[in-house]
Design a protein around this motif. Structure first.
Motif, PDB file in Angstrom:
ATOM      1  N   SER A  47      29.383  41.341  52.627  1.00  0.00           N
ATOM      2  CA  SER A  47      29.080  39.715  52.533  1.00  0.00           C
ATOM      3  C   SER A  47      30.106  38.813  51.860  1.00  0.00           C
ATOM      4  O   SER A  47      30.884  39.309  51.051  1.00  0.00           O
ATOM      5  CB  SER A  47      27.713  39.498  52.077  1.00  0.00           C
ATOM      6  N   THR A  48      30.039  37.567  52.428  1.00  0.00           N
ATOM      7  CA  THR A  48      31.036  36.612  51.718  1.00  0.00           C
ATOM      8  C   THR A  48      30.669  36.220  50.455  1.00  0.00           C
ATOM      9  O   THR A  48      31.478  36.127  49.472  1.00  0.00           O
ATOM     10  CB  THR A  48      30.811  35.298  52.504  1.00  0.00           C
ATOM     11  N   ASP A  49      29.466  36.282  50.140  1.00  0.00           N
ATOM     12  CA  ASP A  49      28.759  35.879  48.816  1.00  0.00           C
ATOM     13  C   ASP A  49      29.057  37.165  47.943  1.00  0.00           C
ATOM     14  O   ASP A  49      29.519  36.736  46.364  1.00  0.00           O
ATOM     15  CB  ASP A  49      27.064  35.774  48.773  1.00  0.00           C
ATOM     16  N   HIS A  50      29.263  38.375  48.185  1.00  0.00           N
ATOM     17  CA  HIS A  50      29.686  39.419  47.312  1.00  0.00           C
ATOM     18  C   HIS A  50      31.093  39.174  46.915  1.00  0.00           C
ATOM     19  O   HIS A  50      31.472  39.611  45.786  1.00  0.00           O
ATOM     20  CB  HIS A  50      29.219  40.719  47.966  1.00  0.00           C
ATOM     21  N   LEU A  51      31.890  38.930  47.946  1.00  0.00           N
ATOM     22  CA  LEU A  51      33.149  38.778  47.526  1.00  0.00           C
ATOM     23  C   LEU A  51      33.590  37.632  46.513  1.00  0.00           C
ATOM     24  O   LEU A  51      34.340  37.619  45.639  1.00  0.00           O
ATOM     25  CB  LEU A  51      34.072  38.743  48.821  1.00  0.00           C
ATOM     26  N   GLU A  52      33.027  36.477  46.878  1.00  0.00           N
ATOM     27  CA  GLU A  52      32.778  35.449  46.009  1.00  0.00           C
ATOM     28  C   GLU A  52      32.503  35.730  44.571  1.00  0.00           C
ATOM     29  O   GLU A  52      33.053  35.292  43.579  1.00  0.00           O
ATOM     30  CB  GLU A  52      32.104  34.281  46.558  1.00  0.00           C
ATOM     31  N   GLY A  53      31.473  36.582  44.505  1.00  0.00           N
ATOM     32  CA  GLY A  53      31.012  36.793  43.207  1.00  0.00           C
ATOM     33  C   GLY A  53      31.667  37.964  42.382  1.00  0.00           C
ATOM     34  O   GLY A  53      31.701  37.626  41.229  1.00  0.00           O
ATOM     35  N   ILE A  54      32.381  38.586  43.096  1.00  0.00           N
ATOM     36  CA  ILE A  54      33.192  39.669  42.635  1.00  0.00           C
ATOM     37  C   ILE A  54      34.505  38.684  42.063  1.00  0.00           C
ATOM     38  O   ILE A  54      34.857  38.752  40.812  1.00  0.00           O
ATOM     39  CB  ILE A  54      33.832  40.844  43.437  1.00  0.00           C
ATOM     40  N   GLN A  55      35.086  38.158  43.076  1.00  0.00           N
ATOM     41  CA  GLN A  55      36.147  37.181  42.411  1.00  0.00           C
ATOM     42  C   GLN A  55      35.938  36.081  41.221  1.00  0.00           C
ATOM     43  O   GLN A  55      36.749  36.176  40.521  1.00  0.00           O
ATOM     44  CB  GLN A  55      36.692  36.280  43.627  1.00  0.00           C
ATOM     45  N   ALA A  56      34.841  35.739  41.285  1.00  0.00           N
ATOM     46  CA  ALA A  56      34.312  34.783  40.236  1.00  0.00           C
ATOM     47  C   ALA A  56      34.413  35.537  38.901  1.00  0.00           C
ATOM     48  O   ALA A  56      34.636  35.190  37.819  1.00  0.00           O
ATOM     49  CB  ALA A  56      32.961  33.934  40.564  1.00  0.00           C
ATOM     50  N   PHE A  57      33.674  36.745  38.943  1.00  0.00           N
ATOM     51  CA  PHE A  57      33.787  37.594  37.913  1.00  0.00           C
ATOM     52  C   PHE A  57      34.861  37.956  37.282  1.00  0.00           C
ATOM     53  O   PHE A  57      35.088  37.537  36.079  1.00  0.00           O
ATOM     54  CB  PHE A  57      32.782  38.739  38.245  1.00  0.00           C
ATOM     55  N   VAL A  58      35.861  38.317  37.999  1.00  0.00           N
ATOM     56  CA  VAL A  58      37.151  38.599  37.379  1.00  0.00           C
ATOM     57  C   VAL A  58      37.990  37.467  37.101  1.00  0.00           C
ATOM     58  O   VAL A  58      38.601  37.376  36.081  1.00  0.00           O
ATOM     59  CB  VAL A  58      37.915  39.004  38.915  1.00  0.00           C
ATOM     60  N   GLU A  59      37.558  36.158  37.718  1.00  0.00           N
ATOM     61  CA  GLU A  59      38.400  35.001  37.286  1.00  0.00           C
ATOM     62  C   GLU A  59      37.708  34.170  35.998  1.00  0.00           C
ATOM     63  O   GLU A  59      37.994  33.032  35.675  1.00  0.00           O
ATOM     64  CB  GLU A  59      38.532  34.055  38.348  1.00  0.00           C
TER      65      GLU A  59
END
Length: 259
Positions: free
Chosen positions: A238-250
């Protein structure tokens, strides 16, 4: 011999240590497979009657290894991993031993599902307990839906999973999620006291009761694990998961779109 966990036996008691302290005992593919193998092997151990699960270093476990999830060269194969996650959850729930989770530091995500699967949960007062899959656009796995529902009922389990809050031990105790709170640094002391109390009781009868009550629910747990595996596989794309992971890393707040 295991690479990421350590099992030691003292008489009728086993101690299972999550042993990746350099990574806050985050659960990579190897640890999930080793936990599944370890729990399955304990089904054949007729000597052990109690098992204490605890973490080495600063935490019980930070949950799934996000670095491994994000590895561009060797990404985590979610479908393969979910097979081991389902294996370990079912094997842990049906263990013929009294299981005790001794929590210090963080117990998050899959690690919290594992703690909730135990018969008795002890947490140090400053530990951080989190069913926080929602923060990266995922659903609980490792039977998290089932074990949370068993503890607090379906409506509250849904609220807890949706909220993804980080709870302190006294809050979790008040909500009926855990069984005991200790001062900092004393979780293993309390776990050992509970072990002594258990071994001094008619533990064979206690294990028979556990078997009866848990066998009633095994079919339901298996269904939950099947549904979780399918949902997790879908959510990972999902798009939301990719965003969630990216936000976590950043280290920023995610911007979810419901996609």
């Amino acid at each position: 011999m295991f690479e990421t966990i350590e099992l030691t036996k003292q008489g009728r008691t086993g101690y299972l240590k999550l042993n990746r302290p350099q990574a806050m005992n985050a659960m990579n593919g190897t640890m999930m497979k080793e936990l599944a193998e370890c729990f399955e092997s304990l089904h054949h151990d007729t000597e052990l009657q109690v098992l204490v699960i605890h973490g080495e270093g600063k935490a019980f476990s930070a949950g799934g290894d996000i670095k491994e999830m994000m590895d561009p060269e060797n990404p985590m194969d979610i479908d393969s991993v979910m097979v081991d996650v389902s294996r370990l959850a079912k094997a842990l729930y049906t263990l013929p031993q009294v299981t005790i989770a001794a929590i210090h530091g963080a117990s998050a995500g899959l690690a919290f599902s594992i703690a909730l699967a135990c018969d008795h949960i002890i947490a140090e007062e400053n530990s951080k307990l989190a069913m926080n899959f929602i923060g990266i656009g995922l659903v609980p796995d490792g039977g998290g839906h089932f074990f949370m529902k068993e503890r607090v009922g379906s409506p509250k389990a849904q609220q807890m999973i949706w909220a993804g809050q980080i709870l302190k031990a006294h809050d979790a105790l008040a909500k009926g999620i855990i069984d005991e709170v200790t001062a900092e640094g004393r979780s293993m002391e309390y776990a050992n006291a509970y072990v002594e109390q258990t071994l001094a009781s008619p533990v064979k009868a206690k294990l028979a009761t556990k078997h009866i009550l848990h066998q009633l629910k095994v079919g339901e747990l298996e269904k939950v694990l099947e549904l979780e595996a399918a949902a997790q596989s879908a959510m990972r794309k999902s798009t939301d998961h990719l965003e969630g992971i990216q936000a976590f890393v950043e280290k920023r707040k995610p911007e979810f779109q419901g996609k």
